[in-house]
Design a protein around this motif. Structure first.
Motif, PDB file in Angstrom:
ATOM      1  N   LYS B 170       0.785  -1.135   0.015  1.00  0.00           N
ATOM      2  CA  LYS B 170       0.022   0.010  -0.105  1.00  0.00           C
ATOM      3  C   LYS B 170       0.863   1.234   0.041  1.00  0.00           C
ATOM      4  CE  LYS B 170      -4.255  -1.844   2.205  1.00  0.00           C
ATOM      5  NZ  LYS B 170      -5.004  -1.912   3.441  1.00  0.00           N
ATOM      6  N   ILE B 171       2.042   1.251   0.661  1.00  0.00           N
ATOM      7  CA  ILE B 171       2.768   2.500   1.030  1.00  0.00           C
ATOM      8  C   ILE B 171       3.316   2.748  -0.466  1.00  0.00           C
ATOM      9  CG2 ILE B 171       4.942   3.271   1.702  1.00  0.00           C
ATOM     10  CD1 ILE B 171       4.322   1.687   4.555  1.00  0.00           C
ATOM     11  N   ASP B 172       3.902   1.423  -1.109  1.00  0.00           N
ATOM     12  CA  ASP B 172       4.436   1.561  -2.758  1.00  0.00           C
ATOM     13  C   ASP B 172       3.286   2.220  -3.459  1.00  0.00           C
ATOM     14  OD1 ASP B 172       6.843   0.792  -1.730  1.00  0.00           O
ATOM     15  OD2 ASP B 172       6.648  -1.228  -2.690  1.00  0.00           O
ATOM     16  N   ALA B 173       2.276   1.971  -3.397  1.00  0.00           N
ATOM     17  CA  ALA B 173       1.109   2.291  -4.172  1.00  0.00           C
ATOM     18  C   ALA B 173       0.887   3.844  -4.092  1.00  0.00           C
ATOM     19  CB  ALA B 173      -0.250   1.455  -4.004  1.00  0.00           C
ATOM     20  N   VAL B 174       0.880   4.108  -2.892  1.00  0.00           N
ATOM     21  CA  VAL B 174       0.794   5.710  -2.831  1.00  0.00           C
ATOM     22  C   VAL B 174       1.880   6.609  -3.252  1.00  0.00           C
ATOM     23  CG1 VAL B 174       0.162   7.508  -0.810  1.00  0.00           C
ATOM     24  CG2 VAL B 174      -0.565   5.367  -0.832  1.00  0.00           C
ATOM     25  N   ASN B 175       3.119   5.779  -2.871  1.00  0.00           N
ATOM     26  CA  ASN B 175       4.316   6.638  -3.304  1.00  0.00           C
ATOM     27  C   ASN B 175       4.669   6.684  -4.713  1.00  0.00           C
ATOM     28  OD1 ASN B 175       4.951   6.679  -0.637  1.00  0.00           O
ATOM     29  ND2 ASN B 175       6.911   5.396  -0.937  1.00  0.00           N
ATOM     30  N   LYS B 176       3.947   5.638  -5.344  1.00  0.00           N
ATOM     31  CA  LYS B 176       3.890   5.484  -6.871  1.00  0.00           C
ATOM     32  C   LYS B 176       2.855   6.680  -7.458  1.00  0.00           C
ATOM     33  CE  LYS B 176       5.386   1.270  -8.741  1.00  0.00           C
ATOM     34  NZ  LYS B 176       4.998  -0.137  -8.911  1.00  0.00           N
ATOM     35  N   ALA B 177       1.668   6.916  -6.762  1.00  0.00           N
ATOM     36  CA  ALA B 177       0.827   7.578  -7.146  1.00  0.00           C
ATOM     37  C   ALA B 177       1.137   9.031  -6.882  1.00  0.00           C
ATOM     38  CB  ALA B 177      -0.530   7.534  -6.292  1.00  0.00           C
ATOM     39  N   VAL B 178       1.965   9.261  -5.878  1.00  0.00           N
ATOM     40  CA  VAL B 178       2.320  10.559  -5.642  1.00  0.00           C
ATOM     41  C   VAL B 178       4.145  10.436  -5.471  1.00  0.00           C
ATOM     42  CG1 VAL B 178       2.266  12.905  -4.495  1.00  0.00           C
ATOM     43  CG2 VAL B 178       0.344  11.092  -4.335  1.00  0.00           C
ATOM     44  N   PRO B 179       4.716  10.506  -6.480  1.00  0.00           N
ATOM     45  CA  PRO B 179       6.225  10.481  -6.576  1.00  0.00           C
ATOM     46  C   PRO B 179       6.896  11.742  -6.133  1.00  0.00           C
ATOM     47  CG  PRO B 179       5.625  10.576  -8.868  1.00  0.00           C
ATOM     48  CD  PRO B 179       4.268  10.615  -7.804  1.00  0.00           C
ATOM     49  N   VAL B 180       7.731  11.963  -5.142  1.00  0.00           N
ATOM     50  CA  VAL B 180       8.584  13.099  -5.016  1.00  0.00           C
ATOM     51  C   VAL B 180       9.378  13.584  -5.926  1.00  0.00           C
ATOM     52  CG1 VAL B 180      10.089  14.444  -3.336  1.00  0.00           C
ATOM     53  CG2 VAL B 180       8.134  12.554  -2.337  1.00  0.00           C
ATOM     54  N   ARG B 181       9.079  14.380  -6.808  1.00  0.00           N
ATOM     55  CA  ARG B 181      10.004  14.639  -7.862  1.00  0.00           C
ATOM     56  C   ARG B 181      10.452  16.064  -7.515  1.00  0.00           C
ATOM     57  NH1 ARG B 181       6.080  12.999 -11.990  1.00  0.00           N
ATOM     58  NH2 ARG B 181       6.939  10.870 -12.519  1.00  0.00           N
ATOM     59  N   ILE B 182      11.681  15.990  -7.079  1.00  0.00           N
ATOM     60  CA  ILE B 182      12.528  17.289  -6.707  1.00  0.00           C
ATOM     61  C   ILE B 182      13.882  17.142  -7.324  1.00  0.00           C
ATOM     62  CG2 ILE B 182      13.575  18.713  -4.926  1.00  0.00           C
ATOM     63  CD1 ILE B 182      11.631  17.857  -2.760  1.00  0.00           C
ATOM     64  N   SER B 183      14.037  18.035  -8.383  1.00  0.00           N
ATOM     65  CA  SER B 183      15.412  17.824  -9.145  1.00  0.00           C
ATOM     66  C   SER B 183      16.370  19.041  -8.578  1.00  0.00           C
ATOM     67  CB  SER B 183      14.954  17.981 -10.577  1.00  0.00           C
ATOM     68  OG  SER B 183      16.017  18.578 -11.141  1.00  0.00           O
ATOM     69  N   GLU B 184      17.507  18.647  -8.181  1.00  0.00           N
ATOM     70  CA  GLU B 184      18.288  19.771  -7.882  1.00  0.00           C
ATOM     71  C   GLU B 184      19.383  19.971  -8.978  1.00  0.00           C
ATOM     72  OE1 GLU B 184      19.984  19.898  -3.675  1.00  0.00           O
ATOM     73  OE2 GLU B 184      18.682  18.009  -3.245  1.00  0.00           O
ATOM     74  N   ALA B 185      19.351  21.103  -9.443  1.00  0.00           N
ATOM     75  CA  ALA B 185      20.315  21.451 -10.386  1.00  0.00           C
ATOM     76  C   ALA B 185      21.566  21.036 -10.114  1.00  0.00           C
ATOM     77  CB  ALA B 185      20.062  22.871 -10.866  1.00  0.00           C
ATOM     78  N   GLU B 186      22.673  21.087 -11.135  1.00  0.00           N
ATOM     79  CA  GLU B 186      24.062  21.126 -11.001  1.00  0.00           C
ATOM     80  C   GLU B 186      24.415  22.356 -10.187  1.00  0.00           C
ATOM     81  OE1 GLU B 186      26.173  18.614 -12.003  1.00  0.00           O
ATOM     82  OE2 GLU B 186      24.270  17.536 -12.036  1.00  0.00           O
TER      83      GLU B 186
END
Lengths: 153, 191
Positions: B170-186
């Motif tokens: 269930k945790i995986d399912a929620v994590n997949k539904a709301v992925p943390v997409r934080i990109s840190e630039a070079e």
């Protein structure tokens, strides 16, 4: 008929101390379970920033620590933020060998799960932190944890 | 002649309390109650080909910048840290009919079924002079936004608080539904 007893000094019964060891043992077990002995002596000041959205670090044995902060002995080492690995100050270049060593110390199956916990004083500038992160990226230690205190807003 | 039973001498237990006190004091002194907790993140692998920029549509990016005076800028506008969570929250909520909001993608996720996920990426940039305290504060606000959305998904699909779910799937399912997409630039200099 009930009588009211007059005078007749009542003796205060002595408190039994027989259960004292049990109580103390209970406390001991509590502290034994919650205790975590610090393995390294900190040579840098450590005041972690506060955060609310924290996750607990599981599996303590799979965590390696990198400390960054101003030296505790400012007279000797100045106030510029320094890096500490294990028990001594280190340079940025020392991170890769340090991580390699940490990997070698763990069982092979656990190596991909190794997390690096960054314990950084809140007044450190991001320049140094970024450099450290770049080094970690180079040697493939992608799992990191910014150590924080719980609390704040 | 009946043999007399030899009596086993009783062990004197009165010093037990002293011994345990000693141990107690030892543990009291050596204990450090700090449970190690913090914000867990994953670093991106090193860039192999620095010239090859990945093109991402502008509507899919939320630009968060922090300068060396610890001032915040979101999508080109100065912003206060108290507003950051709501802005991020607004950005990562899937809005299929909004032209300006990030694109959405319908994905099939186990245990949830078809779910509309957001393709937005939070791009975080900081200066070398930014203080670590500010950086963590920003990371914390971003995490708060993602956690709120995860909580919402967990509540609608599993009728449980996200923090209370113990089932790994269930945790995986929620994590997949709301992925943390934080990109840190070079790292680079920000004025």
């Amino acid at each position: 008929m009930a009588k009211f007893r007059k005078g007749g000094q009542k003796e205060v019964p002595a408190i039994s101390t027989g259960s004292m060891p049990d109580i103390i043992f209970m406390l001991i077990f509590f502290f034994m379970v919650t205790t975590s002995m610090r393995e390294t002596t900190l040579k840098v000041k450590m005041k972690l920033p506060e955060a609310t959205e924290v996750q607990k670090l599981e599996k303590k044995s799979l965590v390696s620590f990198i400390y960054i902060g101003p030296p505790t002995n400012a007279k000797l080492y100045g106030t510029e933020a320094r890096l500490q690995l294990n028990d001594s100050y280190a340079r940025i270049e020392d991170i890769i060998p340090f991580i390699e060593q940490e990997r070698l110390d763990r069982a092979e199956a656990d190596r991909p799960l190794l997390t690096t916990s960054l314990k950084i004083h809140e007044e450190v500038r991001m320049g140094l932190v970024t450099d450290v992160k770049q080094e970690l990226r180079k040697c493939g230690a992608f799992r990191i944890n910014y150590s924080t205190r719980k609390g704040g807003n | 002649m009946a043999r007399k039973k030899k009596k086993v001498p009783e062990i004197n237990a009165s010093s037990m309390a002293d011994i345990s006190f000693l141990l107690l004091i030892f543990f009291l002194v050596t204990t450090t109650m700090d449970t190690d907790s913090g914000i867990t993140r994953r670093l991106p692998p090193p860039v192999e080909n620095p010239d090859m920029d990945v093109k991402v549509k502008e509507r899919n990016i939320l630009n968060v910048m922090i300068n060396k005076y610890d001032k915040l800028m979101v999508n080109g506008k100065p912003c206060d840290i108290t507003e950051l969570k709501d802005k991020t929250r607004d950005f990562i909520t899937p809005k299929p009919n909004d032209e300006k909001a990030p694109e959405v993608e319908v994905k099939e996720i186990e245990m949830i079924g078809n779910f509309m996920t957001n393709k937005g990426v939070v791009s975080l940039k900081n200066d070398r002079g930014t203080s670590y305290m500010m950086y963590i504060a920003v990371q914390n606000e971003l995490a708060k936004a993602f956690n709120e959305l995860r909580e919402e998904v967990a509540m609608t699909y599993f009728k449980q608080h996200y923090a209370d779910i113990t089932d790994k799937d269930k945790i995986d399912a929620v994590n997949k539904a709301v992925p943390v997409r934080i990109s840190e630039a070079e790292p680079e200099e920000i004025k």
